[in-house]
Design a protein around this motif. Structure first.
Motif, PDB file in Angstrom:
ATOM      1  N   ASP A   1       0.841  -1.366   0.067  1.00 62.05           N
ATOM      2  CA  ASP A   1       0.302  -0.212   0.021  1.00 62.05           C
ATOM      3  C   ASP A   1       0.887   1.221  -0.065  1.00 62.05           C
ATOM      4  O   ASP A   1       0.451   2.191  -0.736  1.00 62.05           O
ATOM      5  CB  ASP A   1      -0.856   0.026   1.160  1.00 62.05           C
ATOM      6  CG  ASP A   1      -2.199  -1.030   1.063  1.00 62.05           C
ATOM      7  OD1 ASP A   1      -2.352  -1.488  -0.064  1.00 62.05           O
ATOM      8  OD2 ASP A   1      -2.495  -1.338   2.079  1.00 62.05           O
TER       9      ASP A   1
ATOM     10  N   LEU B   1       2.139   1.627  -3.376  1.00 62.59           N
ATOM     11  CA  LEU B   1       1.241   2.335  -4.345  1.00 62.59           C
ATOM     12  C   LEU B   1       0.754   3.839  -4.018  1.00 62.59           C
ATOM     13  O   LEU B   1       0.306   4.421  -5.037  1.00 62.59           O
ATOM     14  CB  LEU B   1      -0.220   1.673  -4.176  1.00 62.59           C
ATOM     15  CG  LEU B   1      -0.457  -0.118  -4.771  1.00 62.59           C
ATOM     16  CD1 LEU B   1      -1.512  -0.432  -4.243  1.00 62.59           C
ATOM     17  CD2 LEU B   1      -0.346   0.127  -6.271  1.00 62.59           C
ATOM     18  N   SER B   2       1.118   4.229  -3.056  1.00 61.61           N
ATOM     19  CA  SER B   2       0.853   5.714  -2.571  1.00 61.61           C
ATOM     20  C   SER B   2       1.895   6.523  -3.374  1.00 61.61           C
ATOM     21  O   SER B   2       1.595   7.737  -3.300  1.00 61.61           O
ATOM     22  CB  SER B   2       0.694   5.773  -1.147  1.00 61.61           C
ATOM     23  OG  SER B   2       2.125   5.703  -0.685  1.00 61.61           O
TER      24      SER B   2
ATOM     25  N   GLU C   1       0.221  -0.410 -10.001  1.00 61.84           N
ATOM     26  CA  GLU C   1       0.060  -1.755  -9.459  1.00 61.84           C
ATOM     27  C   GLU C   1       1.453  -2.386  -9.118  1.00 61.84           C
ATOM     28  O   GLU C   1       2.522  -2.032  -9.299  1.00 61.84           O
ATOM     29  CB  GLU C   1      -0.255  -2.703 -10.547  1.00 61.84           C
ATOM     30  CG  GLU C   1      -0.371  -4.261 -10.279  1.00 61.84           C
ATOM     31  CD  GLU C   1      -1.021  -5.123 -11.299  1.00 61.84           C
ATOM     32  OE1 GLU C   1      -1.982  -4.726 -12.000  1.00 61.84           O
ATOM     33  OE2 GLU C   1      -0.141  -5.964 -11.917  1.00 61.84           O
TER      34      GLU C   1
ATOM     35  N   SER D   1     -10.728  -1.703  -9.888  1.00 65.24           N
ATOM     36  CA  SER D   1      -9.956  -2.384  -8.742  1.00 65.24           C
ATOM     37  C   SER D   1     -10.741  -3.797  -8.293  1.00 65.24           C
ATOM     38  O   SER D   1     -10.029  -4.528  -7.749  1.00 65.24           O
ATOM     39  CB  SER D   1      -9.913  -1.508  -7.639  1.00 65.24           C
ATOM     40  OG  SER D   1     -11.285  -1.340  -7.231  1.00 65.24           O
TER      41      SER D   1
ATOM     42  N   HIS E   1      -1.738  -6.032  -5.852  1.00 69.17           N
ATOM     43  CA  HIS E   1      -2.180  -4.774  -5.264  1.00 69.17           C
ATOM     44  C   HIS E   1      -2.273  -3.597  -6.337  1.00 69.17           C
ATOM     45  O   HIS E   1      -1.265  -3.289  -7.132  1.00 69.17           O
ATOM     46  CB  HIS E   1      -1.324  -4.370  -4.188  1.00 69.17           C
ATOM     47  CG  HIS E   1      -0.792  -5.344  -3.082  1.00 69.17           C
ATOM     48  ND1 HIS E   1      -1.734  -5.389  -1.889  1.00 69.17           N
ATOM     49  CD2 HIS E   1      -0.060  -6.365  -3.295  1.00 69.17           C
ATOM     50  CE1 HIS E   1      -1.323  -6.472  -1.278  1.00 69.17           C
ATOM     51  NE2 HIS E   1      -0.190  -6.957  -1.900  1.00 69.17           N
ATOM     52  N   ARG E   2      -3.531  -2.932  -6.522  1.00 70.92           N
ATOM     53  CA  ARG E   2      -3.699  -2.067  -7.472  1.00 70.92           C
ATOM     54  C   ARG E   2      -4.299  -0.652  -7.025  1.00 70.92           C
ATOM     55  O   ARG E   2      -5.177  -0.609  -6.175  1.00 70.92           O
ATOM     56  CB  ARG E   2      -4.718  -2.609  -8.597  1.00 70.92           C
ATOM     57  CG  ARG E   2      -4.600  -1.689  -9.721  1.00 70.92           C
ATOM     58  CD  ARG E   2      -5.458  -2.471 -10.838  1.00 70.92           C
ATOM     59  NE  ARG E   2      -4.491  -3.606 -11.349  1.00 70.92           N
ATOM     60  CZ  ARG E   2      -4.869  -4.819 -12.106  1.00 70.92           C
ATOM     61  NH1 ARG E   2      -6.260  -5.120 -11.890  1.00 70.92           N
ATOM     62  NH2 ARG E   2      -4.134  -5.597 -12.394  1.00 70.92           N
ATOM     63  N   SER E   3      -3.734   0.481  -7.548  1.00 74.29           N
ATOM     64  CA  SER E   3      -4.529   1.652  -7.033  1.00 74.29           C
ATOM     65  C   SER E   3      -5.828   1.917  -7.538  1.00 74.29           C
ATOM     66  O   SER E   3      -6.037   1.369  -8.703  1.00 74.29           O
ATOM     67  CB  SER E   3      -3.271   2.802  -7.297  1.00 74.29           C
ATOM     68  OG  SER E   3      -3.473   3.138  -8.691  1.00 74.29           O
ATOM     69  N   SER E   4      -6.474   3.056  -7.100  1.00 76.85           N
ATOM     70  CA  SER E   4      -7.720   3.095  -7.641  1.00 76.85           C
ATOM     71  C   SER E   4      -7.516   3.784  -9.228  1.00 76.85           C
ATOM     72  O   SER E   4      -6.422   4.668  -9.392  1.00 76.85           O
ATOM     73  CB  SER E   4      -8.431   4.439  -6.889  1.00 76.85           C
ATOM     74  OG  SER E   4      -9.487   4.909  -7.674  1.00 76.85           O
TER      75      SER E   4
ATOM     76  N   ARG F   1      -7.127   7.720  -9.030  1.00 81.09           N
ATOM     77  CA  ARG F   1      -6.147   8.463  -8.102  1.00 81.09           C
ATOM     78  C   ARG F   1      -5.283   9.168  -8.662  1.00 81.09           C
ATOM     79  O   ARG F   1      -4.800  10.274  -8.343  1.00 81.09           O
ATOM     80  CB  ARG F   1      -5.289   7.073  -7.456  1.00 81.09           C
ATOM     81  CG  ARG F   1      -4.505   7.946  -6.235  1.00 81.09           C
ATOM     82  CD  ARG F   1      -4.052   7.009  -5.293  1.00 81.09           C
ATOM     83  NE  ARG F   1      -3.045   5.853  -5.953  1.00 81.09           N
ATOM     84  CZ  ARG F   1      -1.816   6.183  -6.396  1.00 81.09           C
ATOM     85  NH1 ARG F   1      -1.224   7.376  -5.597  1.00 81.09           N
ATOM     86  NH2 ARG F   1      -0.843   5.320  -6.877  1.00 81.09           N
ATOM     87  N   HIS F   2      -4.591   8.725  -9.786  1.00 74.89           N
ATOM     88  CA  HIS F   2      -3.619   9.532 -10.544  1.00 74.89           C
ATOM     89  C   HIS F   2      -4.172  10.606 -11.544  1.00 74.89           C
ATOM     90  O   HIS F   2      -3.561  10.891 -12.617  1.00 74.89           O
ATOM     91  CB  HIS F   2      -2.613   8.631 -11.473  1.00 74.89           C
ATOM     92  CG  HIS F   2      -1.900   7.681 -10.071  1.00 74.89           C
ATOM     93  ND1 HIS F   2      -0.970   8.195  -9.481  1.00 74.89           N
ATOM     94  CD2 HIS F   2      -2.139   6.312 -10.066  1.00 74.89           C
ATOM     95  CE1 HIS F   2      -0.604   7.110  -8.652  1.00 74.89           C
ATOM     96  NE2 HIS F   2      -1.211   6.083  -9.041  1.00 74.89           N
TER      97      HIS F   2
END
Length: 332
Positions: free
Chosen positions: A235, A238-239, A245, A309, A325-328, A331-332
């Motif tokens: 996480d 990913l931030s 991902e 997601s 693990h994948r970001s929204s 988000r970007h």
């Protein structure tokens, strides 16, 4: 077109000394402790037989495992110092973990035998020379303090050396229990005190043995180091900017105090893979002391970047090893 970087953090230091270990000093302190243990063990076996004391014989048996643990530690230090070559790409650093496993197993096996003997003596206690037990146990306390001090000067961050130190420390506690038992038998004639002291020794041996097997077993099974949550690390990665991902994330321990990480990271199309990798490795090193980090950084396909997601388990690779693990997507 995807740009791929399979990069290692090359700032691993210069071998053993980079991790605060001085093999020559460790060998010297371990050898001093071994000499103390072997010398007193011979005396204790002789006195234990003469006094008919199971507590003394139990202590001597424990000291035998102390000696074996130190010998294994010395062998493991020598093996671990050999450079990596051929098919042993990490060298023989795991030798110390195998040594810790052997130490833990020996404590449990010997503890089982001594427990049986002690319980037998609770029902039919022999006459024990309490004065000899007390005098020998007091001498053993002094010897074990000296051996424990010598081992404390070695690198106890090594699970191997720590295993030998725990052997000695448990033996010190055992001698204290035996000294108390000797005093009780000397002044009250309560012969069962000898068997009770033996059971105390057994409890200490089992506790130390289970701890060594648990800690070394985690390393052999490639578990993440204690206190590190792989999902939380994912996480955090990913931030970071441009990361979309993280999969095939593995965190393990090569040997004591040498954690390592590898992961496949996907970034936004057009992002600088090299710059992202450097930022992520800096984060892992400064924030989590994960200096042995191998990150493969690729550009995500446009279709993957837009994927929901809820489809994260599909992954970028055909056969992902572990959670994806994948970001929204927004988000970007």
């Amino acid at each position: 077109m995807s740009e791929k970087h399979s990069e290692h953090d090359h700032d691993h230091g210069g071998g053993a000394h980079a991790h605060g270990v001085n093999p020559d000093a460790d060998r010297r302190w371990l050898t001093i402790a071994l000499a103390l243990i072997l010398g007193f063990m011979a005396v204790e076996v002789t006195v234990g037989v003469i006094a008919q004391s199971l507590a003394l014989i139990s202590d001597a048996a424990h000291m035998l495992t102390d000696a074996v643990s130190i010998i294994l530690a010395l062998i493991a230090i020598r093996l671990a110092a050999r450079p990596a070559r051929g098919t042993y790409t990490y060298g023989l650093k795991r030798a110390e973990i195998l040594s810790a496993q052997a130490n833990g197993l020996s404590l449990l096996l010997l503890g089982g035998w001594l427990a049986y003997e002690a319980i037998t003596r609770l029902f039919a206690p022999p006459e024990v020379a309490g004065g000899l037990v007390l005098a020998t146990a007091l001498a053993g306390i002094v010897v074990n303090i000296g051996a424990a001090w010598a081992l404390s000067r070695a690198n106890r961050s090594s699970l191997n050396v720590e295993g030998a130190f725990q052997h000695i420390l448990n033996d010190l506690y055992a001698f204290i229990a035996t000294a108390v038992a000797g005093a009780v038998m000397l002044f009250t004639g309560f012969a069962r005190a000898d068997a009770i002291a033996s059971l105390i020794v057994v409890a200490l041996m089992v506790t130390a043995g289970i701890g060594l097997l648990r800690d070394s077993g985690r390393i052999l099974l490639e578990a993440a180091p204690a206190g590190i949550d792989p999902d939380a690390i994912a996480d955090e990665l990913l931030s970071q900017p441009h990361v979309v991902e993280v999969h095939d994330l593995h965190i393990w321990v090569i040997t004591s105090n040498q954690p390592a990480l590898s992961a496949h990271v996907l970034v936004e199309p057009g992002a600088d893979c090299h710059a992202v990798r450097v930022d992520l490795q800096t984060l892992l090193s400064t924030g989590h002391h994960l200096n042995h980090a191998t990150l493969q950084v690729d550009h995500a396909d446009d279709d993957l970047h837009q994927i929901s997601s809820r489809d994260a388990l599909s992954g970028h690779c055909a056969d992902p090893h572990g959670p994806v693990h994948r970001s929204s997507p927004h988000r970007h």
